[in-house]
Design a protein around this motif. Sequence first.
Motif, PDB file in Angstrom:
ATOM      1  N   ALA A 114      -1.777   6.552 -15.286  1.00  0.00           N
ATOM      2  CA  ALA A 114      -2.710   5.677 -14.561  1.00  0.00           C
ATOM      3  C   ALA A 114      -2.709   5.948 -13.063  1.00  0.00           C
ATOM      4  N   ILE A 115      -1.989   6.988 -12.646  1.00  0.00           N
ATOM      5  CA  ILE A 115      -1.878   7.254 -11.207  1.00  0.00           C
ATOM      6  C   ILE A 115      -2.913   8.270 -10.777  1.00  0.00           C
ATOM      7  N   GLY A 116      -3.786   7.833  -9.894  1.00  0.00           N
ATOM      8  CA  GLY A 116      -4.795   8.723  -9.331  1.00  0.00           C
ATOM      9  C   GLY A 116      -5.790   9.232 -10.358  1.00  0.00           C
ATOM     10  N   THR A 117      -5.792   8.639 -11.549  1.00  0.00           N
ATOM     11  CA  THR A 117      -6.674   9.098 -12.611  1.00  0.00           C
ATOM     12  C   THR A 117      -7.851   8.155 -12.773  1.00  0.00           C
ATOM     13  N   GLY A 158       0.840  -1.184   0.000  1.00  0.00           N
ATOM     14  CA  GLY A 158       0.000   0.000   0.000  1.00  0.00           C
ATOM     15  C   GLY A 158       0.878   1.237   0.000  1.00  0.00           C
ATOM     16  N   ASN A 159       0.474   2.231  -0.775  1.00  0.00           N
ATOM     17  CA  ASN A 159       1.140   3.528  -0.739  1.00  0.00           C
ATOM     18  C   ASN A 159       0.084   4.523  -0.259  1.00  0.00           C
ATOM     19  N   TRP A 160       0.163   4.850   1.018  1.00  0.00           N
ATOM     20  CA  TRP A 160      -0.867   5.713   1.605  1.00  0.00           C
ATOM     21  C   TRP A 160      -0.756   7.162   1.127  1.00  0.00           C
ATOM     22  N   LYS A 161       0.397   7.533   0.573  1.00  0.00           N
ATOM     23  CA  LYS A 161       0.628   8.925   0.161  1.00  0.00           C
ATOM     24  C   LYS A 161       0.426   9.865   1.363  1.00  0.00           C
ATOM     25  N   MET A 162      -0.054  11.099   1.153  1.00  0.00           N
ATOM     26  CA  MET A 162      -0.199  12.022   2.289  1.00  0.00           C
ATOM     27  C   MET A 162      -1.607  11.902   2.861  1.00  0.00           C
ATOM     28  N   GLY A 196       1.710  -0.743 -10.629  1.00  0.00           N
ATOM     29  CA  GLY A 196       1.007   0.226  -9.793  1.00  0.00           C
ATOM     30  C   GLY A 196       0.316   1.250 -10.670  1.00  0.00           C
ATOM     31  N   GLY A 197      -0.744   1.811 -10.158  1.00  0.00           N
ATOM     32  CA  GLY A 197      -1.481   2.817 -10.924  1.00  0.00           C
ATOM     33  C   GLY A 197      -2.940   2.424 -10.970  1.00  0.00           C
ATOM     34  N   SER A 198      -3.682   2.895  -9.955  1.00  0.00           N
ATOM     35  CA  SER A 198      -5.121   2.617  -9.883  1.00  0.00           C
ATOM     36  C   SER A 198      -5.439   1.122  -9.892  1.00  0.00           C
ATOM     37  N   MET A 199      -4.560   0.290  -9.323  1.00  0.00           N
ATOM     38  CA  MET A 199      -4.948  -1.116  -9.129  1.00  0.00           C
ATOM     39  C   MET A 199      -5.963  -1.134  -7.988  1.00  0.00           C
ATOM     40  N   ASN A 200      -7.048  -1.854  -8.190  1.00  0.00           N
ATOM     41  CA  ASN A 200      -8.093  -1.864  -7.174  1.00  0.00           C
ATOM     42  C   ASN A 200      -8.719  -3.249  -7.047  1.00  0.00           C
ATOM     43  N   TYR A 251       6.356  -0.798 -11.731  1.00  0.00           N
ATOM     44  CA  TYR A 251       6.029  -0.094 -12.966  1.00  0.00           C
ATOM     45  C   TYR A 251       4.733   0.663 -12.765  1.00  0.00           C
ATOM     46  N   GLU A 252       4.837   1.984 -12.779  1.00  0.00           N
ATOM     47  CA  GLU A 252       3.659   2.829 -12.584  1.00  0.00           C
ATOM     48  C   GLU A 252       3.549   3.841 -13.711  1.00  0.00           C
ATOM     49  N   PRO A 253       2.730   3.539 -14.720  1.00  0.00           N
ATOM     50  CA  PRO A 253       2.512   4.536 -15.769  1.00  0.00           C
ATOM     51  C   PRO A 253       1.872   5.773 -15.151  1.00  0.00           C
ATOM     52  N   GLY A 296      11.429   7.213  -5.678  1.00  0.00           N
ATOM     53  CA  GLY A 296      11.188   7.615  -7.058  1.00  0.00           C
ATOM     54  C   GLY A 296       9.747   7.517  -7.515  1.00  0.00           C
ATOM     55  N   HIS A 297       8.801   7.587  -6.585  1.00  0.00           N
ATOM     56  CA  HIS A 297       7.399   7.638  -7.031  1.00  0.00           C
ATOM     57  C   HIS A 297       7.233   8.828  -7.981  1.00  0.00           C
ATOM     58  N   SER A 298       6.391   8.683  -8.959  1.00  0.00           N
ATOM     59  CA  SER A 298       6.255   9.754  -9.961  1.00  0.00           C
ATOM     60  C   SER A 298       5.802  11.062  -9.338  1.00  0.00           C
ATOM     61  N   GLU A 299       5.067  10.984  -8.222  1.00  0.00           N
ATOM     62  CA  GLU A 299       4.680  12.237  -7.558  1.00  0.00           C
ATOM     63  C   GLU A 299       5.905  12.947  -6.996  1.00  0.00           C
ATOM     64  N   ARG A 300       6.888  12.199  -6.543  1.00  0.00           N
ATOM     65  CA  ARG A 300       8.141  12.806  -6.072  1.00  0.00           C
ATOM     66  C   ARG A 300       8.906  13.402  -7.253  1.00  0.00           C
ATOM     67  N   GLY A 325       1.546  -5.654  -6.585  1.00  0.00           N
ATOM     68  CA  GLY A 325       1.130  -4.303  -6.922  1.00  0.00           C
ATOM     69  C   GLY A 325       1.516  -3.290  -5.873  1.00  0.00           C
ATOM     70  N   LEU A 326       1.634  -2.046  -6.342  1.00  0.00           N
ATOM     71  CA  LEU A 326       1.782  -0.899  -5.444  1.00  0.00           C
ATOM     72  C   LEU A 326       0.439  -0.165  -5.531  1.00  0.00           C
ATOM     73  N   ILE A 327      -0.224  -0.061  -4.408  1.00  0.00           N
ATOM     74  CA  ILE A 327      -1.638   0.287  -4.398  1.00  0.00           C
ATOM     75  C   ILE A 327      -1.847   1.658  -3.768  1.00  0.00           C
ATOM     76  N   GLY A 328      -2.438   2.575  -4.511  1.00  0.00           N
ATOM     77  CA  GLY A 328      -2.721   3.902  -3.982  1.00  0.00           C
ATOM     78  C   GLY A 328      -4.026   3.914  -3.188  1.00  0.00           C
ATOM     79  N   GLY A 329      -5.046   4.584  -3.727  1.00  0.00           N
ATOM     80  CA  GLY A 329      -6.310   4.806  -3.033  1.00  0.00           C
ATOM     81  C   GLY A 329      -6.914   3.572  -2.374  1.00  0.00           C
TER      82      GLY A 329
HETATM   83  C1  3PY Z   1      -1.618   4.667  -7.484  1.00  0.00           C
HETATM   84  O1  3PY Z   1      -2.169   3.563  -7.397  1.00  0.00           O
HETATM   85  O2  3PY Z   1      -2.195   5.647  -7.945  1.00  0.00           O
HETATM   86  C2  3PY Z   1      -0.235   4.840  -7.042  1.00  0.00           C
HETATM   87  O3  3PY Z   1       0.377   5.828  -7.331  1.00  0.00           O
HETATM   88  C3  3PY Z   1       0.387   3.792  -6.232  1.00  0.00           C
HETATM   89  O4  3PY Z   1       1.666   4.157  -5.854  1.00  0.00           O
END
Ligand code: 3PY
Length: 250
Positions: free
Chosen positions: A171-174, A9-13, A211-215, A166-168, A94-98, A231-235
């Motif tokens: 596909a992140i947060g979109t 999980g990537n809780w972000k902020m 990673g990237g909106s995997m749910n 691999y996080e396109p 190296g998360h793309s947000e960084r 997976g690296l999981i955001g939301g």
């Molecule tokens: C996402 O799922 O949007 C992510 O950025 C995970 O790191």
Amino acid sequence: AKRKAIIAGNWKMNKTASEAAVLVDELIPAVKDASCEVVICTPYTDLVTAVAKTKGTNIHVGAENVHFEKSGAFTGEISADMLVDLGVEYVIVGHSERRQYFAETDQTVNKRALAALNAGLKVIICVGESLQQREEGVTEELVRMQTKIALRDVTAEQMANVVIAYEPIWAIGTGKTATAEQAEEVCAQIRKVIGEVYGEAVAEATTVQYGGSMNAKNCEELLSKKDVDGGLIGGASLKAPDFAVIVNAA
Ligand code: 3PY
């Protein structure tokens, strides 16, 4: 030997320490039967709570970034030793947000990865192309370059502690997810690059996540691909039932 699948999980902020305590209490029973490795990467301020609460469980704790210097006049930064001392095991670099919002470059990503690995942390290194780069047809070159530079001076032995995500960026947060075929294609390319640098055995043993909106809805198809090792999981990592579905699909 089959590679280790890791759901992180990537809780972000998100989540204050008090809120984190509630979420971790929900996560512990929800993921206890996982056959994959389970990691939660939290804000720095949640790490103490997360480490204390997950002690003796199958949940591993990670940070979301780390500075590359050991100590010194770097106001606001956190060193790898500080994370290790807390009992933190993983760190995302190296998360793309960084890269997008905090001016991270392939070079600083490499420095952070090395500092983390040398301190004994496991790293989740993020790579991935923007929509424009995908449309221009340079995804493979871009991801090759990001992967190679991020791993500069990382030894073959240290690769046991390296995960590539691999996080396109598109596909992140979109809410847009790469198709399982797109995810597989790039994850396989990343494995190929690792093979060129470290040889086949290391490439076959390295965990490459998508990673990237995997749910909870799309995880099964993505995780069914042979080069997608988790997976690296955001939301979805902020909701215990959803995160549990993903963990149990891996
Ligand atoms: C996402 O799922 O949007 C992510 O950025 C995970 O790191």
